[in-house]
Design a protein around this motif. Sequence first.
Motif, PDB file in Angstrom:
ATOM      1  N   THR A   2      28.864  31.252  74.986  1.00  0.00           N
ATOM      2  CA  THR A   2      29.406  30.235  74.091  1.00  0.00           C
ATOM      3  C   THR A   2      29.475  28.871  74.764  1.00  0.00           C
ATOM      4  OG1 THR A   2      30.674  31.893  72.880  1.00  0.00           O
ATOM      5  CG2 THR A   2      31.371  29.618  72.642  1.00  0.00           C
ATOM      6  N   LEU A   3      30.017  28.829  75.982  1.00  0.00           N
ATOM      7  CA  LEU A   3      30.120  27.543  76.670  1.00  0.00           C
ATOM      8  C   LEU A   3      28.740  26.978  76.990  1.00  0.00           C
ATOM      9  CD1 LEU A   3      33.157  27.949  79.085  1.00  0.00           C
ATOM     10  CD2 LEU A   3      33.061  26.869  76.842  1.00  0.00           C
ATOM     11  N   GLN A   4      27.790  27.833  77.309  1.00  0.00           N
ATOM     12  CA  GLN A   4      26.435  27.369  77.578  1.00  0.00           C
ATOM     13  C   GLN A   4      25.839  26.736  76.324  1.00  0.00           C
ATOM     14  OE1 GLN A   4      23.849  30.353  79.206  1.00  0.00           O
ATOM     15  NE2 GLN A   4      22.109  28.981  79.325  1.00  0.00           N
ATOM     16  N   LEU A   5      26.021  27.369  75.185  1.00  0.00           N
ATOM     17  CA  LEU A   5      25.513  26.823  73.934  1.00  0.00           C
ATOM     18  C   LEU A   5      26.166  25.487  73.626  1.00  0.00           C
ATOM     19  CD1 LEU A   5      24.401  28.437  70.790  1.00  0.00           C
ATOM     20  CD2 LEU A   5      26.257  26.813  70.555  1.00  0.00           C
ATOM     21  N   VAL A   6      27.474  25.382  73.820  1.00  0.00           N
ATOM     22  CA  VAL A   6      28.184  24.125  73.562  1.00  0.00           C
ATOM     23  C   VAL A   6      27.713  23.045  74.535  1.00  0.00           C
ATOM     24  CG1 VAL A   6      30.442  22.998  73.517  1.00  0.00           C
ATOM     25  CG2 VAL A   6      30.156  25.254  72.482  1.00  0.00           C
ATOM     26  N   ALA A   7      27.455  23.407  75.780  1.00  0.00           N
ATOM     27  CA  ALA A   7      26.922  22.439  76.743  1.00  0.00           C
ATOM     28  C   ALA A   7      25.570  21.913  76.264  1.00  0.00           C
ATOM     29  CB  ALA A   7      26.795  23.076  78.122  1.00  0.00           C
ATOM     30  N   TYR A   8      24.706  22.790  75.775  1.00  0.00           N
ATOM     31  CA  TYR A   8      23.420  22.352  75.226  1.00  0.00           C
ATOM     32  C   TYR A   8      23.636  21.421  74.037  1.00  0.00           C
ATOM     33  CZ  TYR A   8      21.043  26.015  77.953  1.00  0.00           C
ATOM     34  OH  TYR A   8      20.547  26.816  78.957  1.00  0.00           O
ATOM     35  N   ALA A   9      24.588  21.753  73.184  1.00  0.00           N
ATOM     36  CA  ALA A   9      24.880  20.908  72.020  1.00  0.00           C
ATOM     37  C   ALA A   9      25.324  19.517  72.463  1.00  0.00           C
ATOM     38  CB  ALA A   9      25.961  21.565  71.152  1.00  0.00           C
ATOM     39  N   LEU A  10      26.153  19.446  73.504  1.00  0.00           N
ATOM     40  CA  LEU A  10      26.608  18.147  74.002  1.00  0.00           C
ATOM     41  C   LEU A  10      25.448  17.344  74.584  1.00  0.00           C
ATOM     42  CD1 LEU A  10      29.986  19.216  75.649  1.00  0.00           C
ATOM     43  CD2 LEU A  10      29.632  18.070  73.455  1.00  0.00           C
ATOM     44  N   ILE A  11      24.545  18.023  75.282  1.00  0.00           N
ATOM     45  CA  ILE A  11      23.365  17.345  75.831  1.00  0.00           C
ATOM     46  C   ILE A  11      22.489  16.800  74.705  1.00  0.00           C
ATOM     47  CG2 ILE A  11      21.190  17.701  77.081  1.00  0.00           C
ATOM     48  CD1 ILE A  11      22.784  19.759  78.819  1.00  0.00           C
ATOM     49  N   ARG A  43      34.448  21.887  73.436  1.00  0.00           N
ATOM     50  CA  ARG A  43      33.964  20.704  74.166  1.00  0.00           C
ATOM     51  C   ARG A  43      34.831  20.466  75.404  1.00  0.00           C
ATOM     52  NH1 ARG A  43      30.756  16.963  70.905  1.00  0.00           N
ATOM     53  NH2 ARG A  43      30.518  17.848  68.830  1.00  0.00           N
ATOM     54  N   LYS A  44      36.131  20.582  75.242  1.00  0.00           N
ATOM     55  CA  LYS A  44      37.055  20.391  76.360  1.00  0.00           C
ATOM     56  C   LYS A  44      36.842  21.467  77.421  1.00  0.00           C
ATOM     57  CE  LYS A  44      40.529  18.571  78.516  1.00  0.00           C
ATOM     58  NZ  LYS A  44      40.319  17.363  79.299  1.00  0.00           N
ATOM     59  N   ALA A  45      36.586  22.699  76.997  1.00  0.00           N
ATOM     60  CA  ALA A  45      36.346  23.791  77.940  1.00  0.00           C
ATOM     61  C   ALA A  45      35.080  23.525  78.760  1.00  0.00           C
ATOM     62  CB  ALA A  45      36.243  25.126  77.203  1.00  0.00           C
ATOM     63  N   VAL A  46      34.038  23.000  78.124  1.00  0.00           N
ATOM     64  CA  VAL A  46      32.808  22.658  78.843  1.00  0.00           C
ATOM     65  C   VAL A  46      33.094  21.530  79.826  1.00  0.00           C
ATOM     66  CG1 VAL A  46      30.504  21.643  78.609  1.00  0.00           C
ATOM     67  CG2 VAL A  46      31.217  23.479  77.071  1.00  0.00           C
ATOM     68  N   GLU A  47      33.813  20.525  79.390  1.00  0.00           N
ATOM     69  CA  GLU A  47      34.166  19.401  80.271  1.00  0.00           C
ATOM     70  C   GLU A  47      34.944  19.893  81.493  1.00  0.00           C
ATOM     71  OE1 GLU A  47      37.230  15.714  80.018  1.00  0.00           O
ATOM     72  OE2 GLU A  47      35.897  15.948  78.297  1.00  0.00           O
ATOM     73  N   THR A  48      35.889  20.780  81.273  1.00  0.00           N
ATOM     74  CA  THR A  48      36.673  21.343  82.377  1.00  0.00           C
ATOM     75  C   THR A  48      35.780  22.133  83.328  1.00  0.00           C
ATOM     76  OG1 THR A  48      38.660  21.434  81.022  1.00  0.00           O
ATOM     77  CG2 THR A  48      38.597  22.886  82.939  1.00  0.00           C
ATOM     78  N   ALA A  49      34.879  22.950  82.783  1.00  0.00           N
ATOM     79  CA  ALA A  49      33.976  23.747  83.620  1.00  0.00           C
ATOM     80  C   ALA A  49      33.067  22.852  84.450  1.00  0.00           C
ATOM     81  CB  ALA A  49      33.152  24.691  82.745  1.00  0.00           C
ATOM     82  N   VAL A  50      32.536  21.800  83.858  1.00  0.00           N
ATOM     83  CA  VAL A  50      31.663  20.871  84.590  1.00  0.00           C
ATOM     84  C   VAL A  50      32.452  20.162  85.688  1.00  0.00           C
ATOM     85  CG1 VAL A  50      30.297  18.749  84.400  1.00  0.00           C
ATOM     86  CG2 VAL A  50      30.003  20.588  82.719  1.00  0.00           C
ATOM     87  N   ASN A  51      33.662  19.730  85.384  1.00  0.00           N
ATOM     88  CA  ASN A  51      34.503  19.087  86.402  1.00  0.00           C
ATOM     89  C   ASN A  51      34.807  20.051  87.544  1.00  0.00           C
ATOM     90  OD1 ASN A  51      34.584  16.614  85.105  1.00  0.00           O
ATOM     91  ND2 ASN A  51      36.460  17.090  83.994  1.00  0.00           N
ATOM     92  N   ASP A  52      35.072  21.309  87.207  1.00  0.00           N
ATOM     93  CA  ASP A  52      35.318  22.329  88.242  1.00  0.00           C
ATOM     94  C   ASP A  52      34.080  22.522  89.121  1.00  0.00           C
ATOM     95  OD1 ASP A  52      37.856  22.684  87.231  1.00  0.00           O
ATOM     96  OD2 ASP A  52      37.405  24.596  86.232  1.00  0.00           O
ATOM     97  N   ILE A  62      34.772  27.497  98.042  1.00  0.00           N
ATOM     98  CA  ILE A  62      34.391  28.738  97.378  1.00  0.00           C
ATOM     99  C   ILE A  62      35.328  28.927  96.190  1.00  0.00           C
ATOM    100  CG2 ILE A  62      34.265  31.248  97.621  1.00  0.00           C
ATOM    101  CD1 ILE A  62      33.622  30.766 100.585  1.00  0.00           C
ATOM    102  N   PRO A  63      34.779  29.173  95.005  1.00  0.00           N
ATOM    103  CA  PRO A  63      35.647  29.355  93.835  1.00  0.00           C
ATOM    104  C   PRO A  63      36.521  30.598  93.971  1.00  0.00           C
ATOM    105  CG  PRO A  63      33.333  29.664  93.248  1.00  0.00           C
ATOM    106  CD  PRO A  63      33.369  29.287  94.682  1.00  0.00           C
ATOM    107  N   ALA A  64      37.603  30.589  93.251  1.00  0.00           N
ATOM    108  CA  ALA A  64      38.505  31.743  93.238  1.00  0.00           C
ATOM    109  C   ALA A  64      37.769  32.950  92.653  1.00  0.00           C
ATOM    110  CB  ALA A  64      39.737  31.434  92.408  1.00  0.00           C
ATOM    111  N   PRO A  65      38.116  34.156  93.095  1.00  0.00           N
ATOM    112  CA  PRO A  65      37.454  35.348  92.545  1.00  0.00           C
ATOM    113  C   PRO A  65      37.766  35.514  91.064  1.00  0.00           C
ATOM    114  CG  PRO A  65      39.246  35.963  94.024  1.00  0.00           C
ATOM    115  CD  PRO A  65      39.109  34.478  94.096  1.00  0.00           C
ATOM    116  N   THR A  66      36.837  36.111  90.373  1.00  0.00           N
ATOM    117  CA  THR A  66      37.025  36.352  88.944  1.00  0.00           C
ATOM    118  C   THR A  66      38.088  37.419  88.708  1.00  0.00           C
ATOM    119  OG1 THR A  66      35.955  36.985  86.875  1.00  0.00           O
ATOM    120  CG2 THR A  66      35.132  38.029  88.870  1.00  0.00           C
ATOM    121  N   ARG A  67      38.764  37.292  87.591  1.00  0.00           N
ATOM    122  CA  ARG A  67      39.722  38.330  87.194  1.00  0.00           C
ATOM    123  C   ARG A  67      39.005  39.477  86.504  1.00  0.00           C
ATOM    124  NH1 ARG A  67      43.404  35.862  83.194  1.00  0.00           N
ATOM    125  NH2 ARG A  67      41.566  34.642  82.716  1.00  0.00           N
ATOM    126  N   PHE A  68      37.749  39.270  86.151  1.00  0.00           N
ATOM    127  CA  PHE A  68      36.974  40.248  85.397  1.00  0.00           C
ATOM    128  C   PHE A  68      35.955  40.903  86.328  1.00  0.00           C
ATOM    129  CE2 PHE A  68      38.140  36.643  82.726  1.00  0.00           C
ATOM    130  CZ  PHE A  68      38.968  37.278  81.812  1.00  0.00           C
TER     131      PHE A  68
END
Length: 84
Positions: A2-11, A43-52, A62-68
């Motif tokens: 979902t976030l990848q698709l939204v990132a493409y939409a923003l581009i 859109r905000k989630a994509v912005e946050t991910a890109v900033n991260d 090194i990013p924090a380990p995934t919870r999943f």
Amino acid sequence: FTLQLVAYALILSETWQVPVARGFVYLIPKRQVEEIAVTGRLRKAVETAVNDMHHIVETEAIPAPTRFKKRCVACKHRRFCNDV
């Protein structure tokens, strides 16, 4: 996906100066198309991910380990991660 698709939409929106309100993903195992609305929250989630990502690159942290932990099974970096 979902976030990848939204990132493409923003581009697309930025590049072609057109609003993009939705996108579609074809789910191969289900043989089904899923519509994804490009909402302000996503859109905000994509912005946050890109900033991260920028922060990780800039600080070489090194990013924090995934919870999943299921994600670790298919991760190409699992051999280098101390969490697996």
